[in-house]
Structure formats: structure tokens, C-alpha cells
Scaffold this active site. Sequence first.
Site, PDB file in Angstrom:
ATOM      1  N   TYR A 152      41.463  47.428  32.050  1.00 29.88           N
ATOM      2  CA  TYR A 152      42.206  48.437  32.807  1.00 29.88           C
ATOM      3  C   TYR A 152      43.049  49.380  31.961  1.00 29.88           C
ATOM      4  CZ  TYR A 152      40.599  45.856  36.821  1.00 29.88           C
ATOM      5  OH  TYR A 152      39.798  45.263  37.748  1.00 29.88           O
ATOM      6  N   PHE A 181      47.859  38.979  44.088  1.00 37.46           N
ATOM      7  CA  PHE A 181      47.298  39.607  45.276  1.00 37.46           C
ATOM      8  C   PHE A 181      45.867  40.038  44.991  1.00 37.46           C
ATOM      9  CE2 PHE A 181      50.003  42.509  42.864  1.00 37.46           C
ATOM     10  CZ  PHE A 181      49.135  43.540  42.547  1.00 37.46           C
TER      11      PHE A 181
END
Length: 416
Positions: free
Chosen positions: A130, A416
Site C-alpha cells: 500500500y 476492520f
Amino acid sequence: MANDLPDRATDLRVLRQDDWDQWYGNLLRAFGGGEESAEERELWHELADFDRSLGVWDGDRCVGSAGAFAFGVTVPGGASVPAAGITMVGVAATHRRRGLLTSMMRRQLDDVRGWGEPLAVLVASEPTIYGRFGYAPATFGVSAEIDTGRVRLSVPDGTDAVRLRYERPVDALDACESVYARTVPSRAGMLARRPGWERVWLLDAESDRGGASPLQCVVAERDGEPTGYARFRVKSQWTDAGHNGQVVLQDLAAVDPATDAALWRFLFGIDLTTSLKVRGRPVDEAWQHQVSDIRRCQLRVRDSLHVRLVEVGAALEARTYQAPVDVVFEVEDEFCRWNEGRWRLTGDAKGASCARTADAADLALSVRELGASYLGGVSLAALAGAGRVRELRQGALAEASVGFGSTVAPWLPHGF
């Protein structure tokens, strides 16, 4: 928005309700193909925001997925800033190296900007993925396996006034959520969640216990009001020499030091156990300074929340600064060009402003360094030492490093 996919046989689009099963199946396969309970699958279906989720389709087959939960992220100063919690990202192994991930990240960041959310955050399955999209690790978590048979805990005054009681996790849910909500403003990196998320902590499939007990819960209270909780499992183990059980902490929250100490003391002292296993706790949590022997706690540190500034000006204005700053950043952002250029940040403990400027730059850096330092847990000076921040005006680096810092370490309370 038109698709920007190198392979025109694929289609990038917002997720539809009737595509969920195949979309989620592609995700599970991308993460190894493990089975989930029907309860867990149903809960993630309910929590998903279909309008904020993307899929890539090759004919009638889903080959890529990416979602974005809506959170509020606490920033230095205590404000809760709207953020997209990037999640459920996966590309089918049959479709790697075809630009699908880049296309989803491109569309997703454009969408986040359109939603008016200045931040995007994620927990990286592989950190190397990322960085090229502007994300950088901004919080870290401590894991430990504490030898509670040998390590003792000293506690502050007032700990004995805290009352603890066992509760069924489902019965204690409201009390636990009220405590959690009170702690959210206390640390940068914490998440304000939408309703429904409280049910995630009750998922307790036997296959996820690792041989330990069903989930247990202890609630702390003072003067009849809940002030903390711990949810955990106990793994019974025996040797020829006797018991060798382990406590496995799922999560713990407390609104004051005495409650925090009472909960940790309880976990250290559970009968028939000799170790306590914890994961992803704050790097500056008090118990690390209360133990009698830190070496027997086997600490390990790992990256946690990765931060991406989607709108540099809005993001830097949303937090406060622990010392006055007046600095011009020369920002590089190849993936979100709208952030590139010079920004003057002026701020202190009361507030901040950040706007474009033609003034000479004081510091030069990329959006990744701003993301890493944004929550106050990574020093701009340390990044400069790594060659990732350039000081163009003498003294600017020290000024900005002190201003961006935080009195407590930022922390992500859960994934999450």
C-alpha cells in the site's frame, strides 16, 4: 466514472446486493479460502456499505474486491475526523499483475475525496502493497506473552476501590460499549464506530478459539457505574508438574488508571494459569511500567493502522499541535495529484489552518511521511534521519517534529 482497467474484458463497478455472495467468496479465497461461520458471514453482510464497496468482474465472475467502512478517527486534540476504513481488498490469483488493484485504489481514493472524508486508513495484510498508493504505518501495537507465574504487578492507589464482576458477554455488551465510547477521544487512532459493530466482539466460533474456552467477560465499576471491561478466554493446560493454563485477552478498556490496573491484576491472577497472551495493545500502556520483570513479558511491536491523507489541507487543519508550528511543506503525491505543491500549516494546541501558498518551502516530503506522522506516533525527525524528509529551512524540522508529537501514543483498538 469510466473504468481505467488495462484489460477491457473486466468491469469495475459499485457492489450490488445480489452480487454479495460471489464478491465475498472471492475475498475469502484471496485470503486462503478458510471457512467462516454463517453468523460471521451474515454480520459482515449487514455491516458492509454496498455504495462504498467495489468489485471487479471478468464476465460473470468476481475477481477483485475493495470496501470502505465509515469511521471517525480520533486525531491529536481529541477531534473525531471522518475517515474511510479501507477493507476487504482482494484480487483473484488468476488475475494478478493486470492492474486490478491499482484501478480499485484509484477509484476508491477518488470516491473518498468525493465523500468529503480527508483520511483513508487501513490495516495492511502486506505492508509492502500500500505504500505506492500513499499509505504509511502511523500506529503500532505491542503483543506479549507474560509469565504471570513469575511476573508481579504493582498497582496505583485506588485500585482496591474498583469492583469487578463476571458477566455473560452478551449481557455486558451495553456496558462495554459505553466504556469504549468514553475512551475513544483519549487516544489518536481510536475509532468511533457505527451501530452494529458491537456485535463483532461477540463472534465466538469454536474454530476461532484455538482450544481455549468460550469468550468470558469481566466488568469493572465504581459507585455503580461501569468504568472498564476485559473480554478474554482461558486455555486450560496441564503437565506432569501441574497446571500451565493461559489467559488470552481479546480486548480491554478502562476510563481511569485504577480501573485499568484492577483489570490487569485480575488477568494476572486467574487460577490455574501461568501466562497471559495479549495482542496489539498500546505501545505505552501502563502495565509495561507496573510489571516486575519486563523481559519475561516477551514484547513484540508490529505496525497497525496505516494512514493516507486524501485531502492534505483539510486533514492537517483537523488536528491540533502540541507546540506552535508555522511551516511550509512541499508535498509530493504522485497518486493523488491534487495534494501536490506547497502548503503552509500554522497551528497550536487550540487549532490550525492549512492552505496553499507560493512561499518558499521549509520541509520537503511525500504524502506518505505526512500520513506516518499525522497521529503523532512517528517523528518527522526520525523520517528525516531515514532520508524521507528534507529540511530546507534550518530549525523547521525540530519545530514541526515537536508540534506533530503526541503526549500519548496513538493506537488502533481493533482491526476492520
